[in-house]
Write an enzyme that holds these catalytic residues in place. Structure first.
Site, short mmCIF file in Angstrom:
data_model
loop_
_atom_site.label_atom_id
_atom_site.label_comp_id
_atom_site.label_asym_id
_atom_site.label_seq_id
_atom_site.Cartn_x
_atom_site.Cartn_y
_atom_site.Cartn_z
N ARG A 1 -3.49 7.46 4.04
CA ARG A 1 -4.48 6.06 3.50
C ARG A 1 -4.72 5.33 4.70
O ARG A 1 -5.77 4.61 4.96
CB ARG A 1 -3.67 5.26 2.35
CG ARG A 1 -4.62 4.24 1.94
CD ARG A 1 -3.99 3.06 1.24
NE ARG A 1 -2.90 2.63 1.93
CZ ARG A 1 -1.63 1.89 1.44
NH1 ARG A 1 -1.67 1.90 0.10
NH2 ARG A 1 -0.77 1.34 2.43
N PHE B 1 10.70 0.68 -12.27
CA PHE B 1 10.75 0.43 -10.87
C PHE B 1 10.41 1.59 -10.03
O PHE B 1 9.64 1.72 -9.08
CB PHE B 1 12.21 -0.19 -10.53
CG PHE B 1 12.47 -0.14 -9.02
CD1 PHE B 1 12.01 -0.99 -8.33
CD2 PHE B 1 13.37 0.94 -8.45
CE1 PHE B 1 12.33 -1.13 -6.67
CE2 PHE B 1 13.72 0.86 -7.26
CZ PHE B 1 13.13 -0.17 -6.15
N ARG C 1 -1.04 3.51 16.76
CA ARG C 1 0.03 4.16 16.07
C ARG C 1 -0.28 5.40 15.31
O ARG C 1 -1.49 5.51 14.69
CB ARG C 1 0.47 3.19 15.00
CG ARG C 1 0.54 1.70 15.35
CD ARG C 1 0.80 1.02 14.20
NE ARG C 1 0.67 -0.29 14.29
CZ ARG C 1 1.62 -1.36 14.53
NH1 ARG C 1 2.88 -0.95 14.52
NH2 ARG C 1 1.14 -2.62 14.67
N TYR D 1 10.37 12.48 9.92
CA TYR D 1 10.32 11.06 10.08
C TYR D 1 10.26 10.28 8.84
O TYR D 1 10.76 9.24 8.50
CB TYR D 1 8.95 10.77 11.03
CG TYR D 1 8.50 9.62 11.03
CD1 TYR D 1 9.03 8.64 11.94
CD2 TYR D 1 7.68 8.96 10.25
CE1 TYR D 1 8.69 7.30 11.97
CE2 TYR D 1 7.28 7.41 10.22
CZ TYR D 1 7.89 6.75 11.20
OH TYR D 1 7.31 5.26 11.27
C1 D61 Z 1 11.88 4.52 -6.07
C2 D61 Z 1 11.37 3.07 -6.07
C3 D61 Z 1 10.78 2.74 -4.74
C4 D61 Z 1 11.32 3.52 -3.59
C5 D61 Z 1 11.56 4.77 -3.81
C6 D61 Z 1 12.03 5.29 -4.93
C7 D61 Z 1 11.83 5.70 -2.50
C8 D61 Z 1 11.35 5.17 -1.39
C9 D61 Z 1 10.77 3.97 -1.10
C10 D61 Z 1 10.73 3.00 -2.15
C11 D61 Z 1 10.40 3.53 0.17
C12 D61 Z 1 8.77 3.53 0.17
C13 D61 Z 1 8.47 3.40 1.57
C14 D61 Z 1 6.86 3.37 1.42
C15 D61 Z 1 6.30 2.27 2.04
N1 D61 Z 1 6.32 2.49 3.47
C16 D61 Z 1 6.79 1.37 4.16
O1 D61 Z 1 6.72 -0.05 4.11
C17 D61 Z 1 6.96 1.75 5.87
O2 D61 Z 1 7.89 1.43 6.27
C18 D61 Z 1 9.19 2.20 5.91
C19 D61 Z 1 10.46 1.52 6.32
C20 D61 Z 1 10.87 0.61 5.58
C21 D61 Z 1 11.23 0.76 4.29
C22 D61 Z 1 11.06 -0.70 3.59
C23 D61 Z 1 11.38 -0.57 2.03
C24 D61 Z 1 10.06 -0.24 1.30
C25 D61 Z 1 10.41 -0.20 -0.12
C26 D61 Z 1 11.47 -0.58 -0.79
C27 D61 Z 1 12.67 -0.73 -0.05
C28 D61 Z 1 12.71 -0.54 1.43
C29 D61 Z 1 13.83 -1.25 -0.68
C30 D61 Z 1 13.95 -1.04 -2.17
C31 D61 Z 1 12.87 -1.01 -2.79
C32 D61 Z 1 11.64 -0.77 -2.10
C33 D61 Z 1 5.55 1.16 6.50
O3 D61 Z 1 5.36 0.13 6.31
C34 D61 Z 1 4.09 -0.54 6.76
C35 D61 Z 1 3.11 -0.95 5.71
O4 D61 Z 1 2.99 0.29 4.96
O5 D61 Z 1 2.04 -1.53 6.15
C36 D61 Z 1 5.74 1.69 7.96
O6 D61 Z 1 6.01 0.81 8.94
O7 D61 Z 1 5.49 2.99 8.02
MG MG Z 2 7.35 1.28 10.46
#
Ligand code: D61
Ligand code: MG
Length: 428
Positions: free
Chosen positions: A219, A289, A229, A172
């Site tokens: 968290r 970043f 959820r 997931y």
């Molecule tokens: C380097 C820098 C940034 C990185 C990385 C490596 C590797 C992975 C990520 C960022 C993604 C990290 C996601 C962690 C936060 N989680 C969420 O926001 C959850 O949603 C996940 C699906 C959408 C991801 C969107 C995303 C996030 C960060 C980004 C990106 C796209 C594109 C570019 C840069 C950063 C989470 O959200 C709800 C919440 O936390 O409130 C969920 O629905 O589970």
């Molecule tokens: Mg989500």
């Protein structure tokens, strides 16, 4: 208030004052929004309004990458807003998630039926998609493919309803965050700022995402559970409670914390990969970043470990702590130093009777391996352990001296040989 919370941490006070007076030089850019194309400017505004954690680091990226990553973020945020929206019927939702990537090429498409807080990215998706179509074909292909894979993975998990095993938890997290790590790495390479190995080693890129997403899931347990959820894997919580919800009950707290510690132990196993990945980066803006979110994650895990508050509220790191970390996420050496500091701090909190105690120590040790150190507590509050030992001996000696001298003069004299005692004024 931020300053008050950081009072016991003087180094944070300095960082906060610097941040408040001259701003954060690591993430500050001379971005001129006024000169920008109005649609791109609106995209940056959506970014600012939908992400507190990623906005500043994205804005600080070198030019071309900044636009690409901003659009990548907004597209996936839109997709995630569909996933998170509990008001959309399951069938409709899955169909939309699976075809969402195609909407990138449908001029004028948007979605006005979401009730989520970030719905603005769906309401205005036609603007985001028109900016997407202006990106280089290489960028478009990476973003679109990533969106397709994430949408299909999200739909798959929505149909399954539960995250069962630990393997499924990884799966997931791969779909919702690992794919982002992989997509971003490809963007770095396509922009020419990083070496091909960064894009081709998908295992490490995946770990970058897993570490962030697992930290979020750990968290947000309380908040997610009350909203129905469920993201903690059943294989983990089933050992500690009848249902995921029962972990919130105060009478089950001891078990709940044990479960929490098990998941933190799982998450910290990604640290060696994270450090290897970061060690390969060449470009400073890409490094910041990538490193800043990872530093925030380890600090969050340190705060959550063995902490019953996770089941009562949203546990957060201090602003002072965050600012200090942002300023210190600029080189691999500094990052390793911080990582060590947080790993040692978790190590100090491992309860002797925790059923994962040894697994936790092994995982922490692997995180520290880059420095070749074992998890032994060498200091307390920054004072070397040997210093504390001798200090305590001295203190105890002093206390005993005072006690014997003032309170028990006769007791003292009983130890003194008779012929000497005669010469003492009080011993008659
Ligand atoms: C380097 C820098 C940034 C990185 C990385 C490596 C590797 C992975 C990520 C960022 C993604 C990290 C996601 C962690 C936060 N989680 C969420 O926001 C959850 O949603 C996940 C699906 C959408 C991801 C969107 C995303 C996030 C960060 C980004 C990106 C796209 C594109 C570019 C840069 C950063 C989470 O959200 C709800 C919440 O936390 O409130 C969920 O629905 O589970
Ligand atoms: Mg989500």
């Amino acid at each position: 208030m931020d300053l008050v919370k950081s009072l016991p941490h003087p180094e944070e006070i300095l960082a906060l004052l610097k941040f408040k007076t001259i701003g954060c030089s690591t993430v500050n850019t001379k971005l001129n929004l006024k000169k920008m194309d109005p649609d791109m400017r609106r995209c940056f505004e959506y970014l600012k309004m939908t992400s507190r954690s990623f906005c500043a680091v994205i804005m600080a990226l070198d030019e071309d990458l900044r636009y690409g990553v901003c659009i990548y973020y907004l597209v996936l945020r839109a997709l995630d807003t569909v996933e998170d929206d509990m008001t959309i019927a399951l069938d409709t939702k899955c169909a939309l998630l699976e075809t969402f990537y195609q909407k990138l090429n449908v001029v004028g498409w948007n979605f006005n039926n979401s009730k989520e807080k970030d719905r603005m990215v769906l309401d205005n998706f036609q603007i985001i998609s028109s900016e997407f179509r202006k990106l280089s074909p290489a960028f478009q292909q990476i973003i679109s493919g990533s969106c397709r894979d994430m949408g299909s993975g999200m739909a798959q998990f929505l149909k399954r309803k539960v995250i069962d095993s630990m393997t499924e938890w990884d799966e997931y997290c791969h779909y919702v965050a690992g794919l982002v790590g992989i997509g971003l790495s490809r963007l770095f390479v396509a922009s020419g700022l990083e070496e091909p190995i960064v894009g081709s080693d998908e295992r490490l890129a995946n770990s970058m995402g897993l570490f962030l997403q697992k930290t979020n899931i750990i968290r947000d347990f309380q908040e997610d559970t009350v909203q129905d959820r469920l993201f903690w894997p059943r294989e983990a919580w089933i050992k500690y409670g009848a249902s995921q919800k029962s972990l919130l009950s105060p009478s089950n707290m001891h078990n709940s914390v044990a479960c929490l510690n098990e998941l933190v132990t799982n998450a910290i196993q990604h640290i060696p990969d994270v450090l290897t990945y970061l060690g390969r980066l060449k470009n400073q803006s890409v490094f910041n970043f990538c490193a800043i979110p990872q530093m925030m994650a380890i600090a969050t895990l340190e705060r959550c470990y063995n902490n019953p508050d996770v089941f009562r509220m949203n546990v957060k790191i201090r602003k002072g702590e965050a600012v200090l970390m942002i300023g210190n996420s600029t080189s691999i050496e500094l990052v390793k130093e911080f990582m060590d500091k947080y790993c040692l701090s978790i190590a100090r909190k491992v309860p002797e009777n925790d059923r994962n105690a040894s697994a936790t120590r092994v995982a922490l040790q692997a995180g520290l391996r880059n420095k070749g150190g074992a998890v032994v507590v060498h200091s307390f509050l920054g004072i070397p352990r040997d210093g504390i030992f001798y200090g305590l001996i001295l203190l105890m000696g002093w206390k005993y001296y005072l006690w014997i001298k003032d309170v028990k003069p006769t007791f003292l004299s009983s130890f003194i040989p008779r012929r000497w005692a005669y010469s003492l004024p009080d011993s008659r």
